[in-house]
Design an enzyme around this catalytic site. Structure first.
Site, mmCIF file in Angstrom:
data_model
loop_
_atom_site.group_PDB
_atom_site.id
_atom_site.type_symbol
_atom_site.label_atom_id
_atom_site.label_comp_id
_atom_site.label_asym_id
_atom_site.label_seq_id
_atom_site.Cartn_x
_atom_site.Cartn_y
_atom_site.Cartn_z
ATOM 1 N N GLY A 55 0.825 -1.214 0.000
ATOM 2 C CA GLY A 55 0.000 0.000 0.000
ATOM 3 C C GLY A 55 0.852 1.254 0.000
ATOM 4 C CD GLU B 99 3.044 8.898 -11.176
ATOM 5 O OE1 GLU B 99 2.914 8.416 -12.308
ATOM 6 O OE2 GLU B 99 2.112 9.378 -10.531
ATOM 7 C CG HIS C 61 3.507 1.244 -5.515
ATOM 8 N ND1 HIS C 61 3.691 2.196 -4.548
ATOM 9 C CD2 HIS C 61 4.054 0.098 -5.031
ATOM 10 C CE1 HIS C 61 4.310 1.664 -3.520
ATOM 11 N NE2 HIS C 61 4.552 0.397 -3.780
ATOM 12 N N GLY D 249 9.619 -3.820 -8.593
ATOM 13 C CA GLY D 249 10.455 -2.685 -8.958
ATOM 14 C C GLY D 249 11.938 -2.979 -8.736
ATOM 15 C CD GLN E 116 10.901 -6.884 -2.378
ATOM 16 O OE1 GLN E 116 10.778 -6.773 -1.167
ATOM 17 N NE2 GLN E 116 10.131 -6.208 -3.212
ATOM 18 C CB SER F 100 10.984 5.034 -1.349
ATOM 19 O OG SER F 100 10.837 4.417 -0.092
ATOM 20 N NE ARG G 180 10.701 1.688 5.421
ATOM 21 C CZ ARG G 180 10.568 0.440 4.985
ATOM 22 N NH1 ARG G 180 10.969 0.105 3.783
ATOM 23 N NH2 ARG G 180 10.008 -0.485 5.752
HETATM 24 O O1 PAF Z 1 8.261 -4.453 -1.991
HETATM 25 C C1 PAF Z 1 7.284 -4.540 -1.220
HETATM 26 O O2 PAF Z 1 6.412 -3.670 -1.169
HETATM 27 C C2 PAF Z 1 7.159 -5.754 -0.317
HETATM 28 O O3 PAF Z 1 8.398 -6.204 0.097
HETATM 29 C C3 PAF Z 1 6.340 -6.895 -0.952
HETATM 30 C C4 PAF Z 1 7.023 -7.448 -2.191
HETATM 31 C C5 PAF Z 1 4.951 -6.409 -1.320
HETATM 32 C C6 PAF Z 1 6.203 -8.048 0.042
HETATM 33 O O4 PAF Z 1 5.545 -7.649 1.194
#
Ligand code: PAF
Length: 290
Positions: A31, A35, A37, A147, A153, A185, A187
């Site tokens: 959530g 932009e 996302h 991303g 990740q 981000s 954050r």
């Molecule tokens: O990148 C993220 O927002 C999170 O790490 C994810 C991939 C949704 C997993 O909770």
């Protein structure tokens, strides 16, 4: 917009789409959509018959003292963003259905989760792979979008899906940046205006490293260029700056194959990450990268 909260309901819908021969794209999120996302959502909508966004702030990937409680929950604004992107289905499970009492399974990728962010966030990637595995098992997408800003990740999830033969295509999406160069981000929302302006130092450090890498393959010189930029910003507290192999994430001494400059830096209350490609001297930078 269809909002599903129960895994069984989501899986039943996905199975129906599979029976109808429709392709499914999943964009997993926590959530607080921005932009960056949106660009993932738009690709999923354009490339798949059905695009599903998941919204779930996953407690397993936050360590003690991290920002799980304060992580921004912006449900109404997120739904508006998804509608704007043309996403018609949201999977938004609760903790109770994701991790019911007795939940005892985790998914762990070895090697790729030893360095970079894993050093200061032990257990983080186990939390990510466990929740992503669960989301993939429920939503059953053909394609899942991630991303490149979260480069480690992305590498870890790719490894997991390949190793376990999940048959889902992991689609990497370029980092979305503000005009200043700051990587988008969730954050960034923790930053004051002044801190936000100074946070540009991360992308400037990457650019400095890339320009030195155009002349030399020596990691020490490339890293020194990035560190010099960071040292000039008094608000920057460096967690790490590393030059790693773009696939294995192993630290490099010389850039003889595609590499990645990865960094994590605290600016005020936020720990920010960013990365950029570093290629052997003489290679053209891929369009849109940086
Ligand atoms: O990148 C993220 O927002 C999170 O790490 C994810 C991939 C949704 C997993 O909770």
């Amino acid at each position: 917009m269809g909002i599903l909260r129960q895994p069984d309901g989501m899986r039943a819908l996905s199975r129906q789409w599979w029976r109808e021969g429709r392709t499914l794209g999943l964009v997993p999120t926590m959530g607080n959509l921005h932009e960056g996302h949106l660009s993932l959502m738009r690709s999923a909508v354009a490339e798949c018959d059905e695009a599903v966004a998941s919204i779930y702030v996953n407690p397993l990937q936050f360590g003690a003292g991290e920002d799980f409680d304060g992580y921004p929950r912006t449900w109404e604004a997120d739904l508006a963003t998804l509608a704007e992107a043309g996403v018609a289905t949201v999977f938004a499970p609760t903790d109770a259905v994701m991790y019911p009492p007795g939940f005892a399974t985790s998914v762990e990728v070895a090697g790729l989760t030893d360095g970079l962010c894993a050093r200061s966030r032990p257990g983080h990637f186990r939390g990510v792979t466990t929740v992503v595995m669960k989301l993939l098992c429920v939503v059953l997408p053909h394609r899942a979008y991630f991303g490149e800003k979260d480069y480690q990740q992305l590498a870890v999830i790719r490894r997991m899906t390949d190793d376990l033969g999940l048959g889902v295509q992991i689609v990497p999406m370029p980092t979305w940046r503000e005009p200043s160069g700051l990587a988008m981000s969730s954050r960034n929302g923790y930053l004051s205006d002044d801190e936000r302006a100074r946070a540009v130092v991360l992308s400037r450090a990457i650019a400095a490293a890339q320009s030195v890498a155009a002349e030399t393959d020596q990691a020490a010189a490339i890293l020194a260029a990035a560190n010099e930029v960071l040292a000039a910003e008094p608000l920057a507290r460096v967690d790490y700056v590393e030059l790693v192999d773009a696939e294995t994430l192993e630290p490099l001494e010389r850039v003889e194959r595609p590499a990645r400059l990865c960094l994590a830096v605290h600016i005020g209350p936020a720990r920010l990450i960013d990365n950029g490609p570093v290629l052997p001297p003489g290679s053209p930078l891929p369009l849109g990268e940086g």
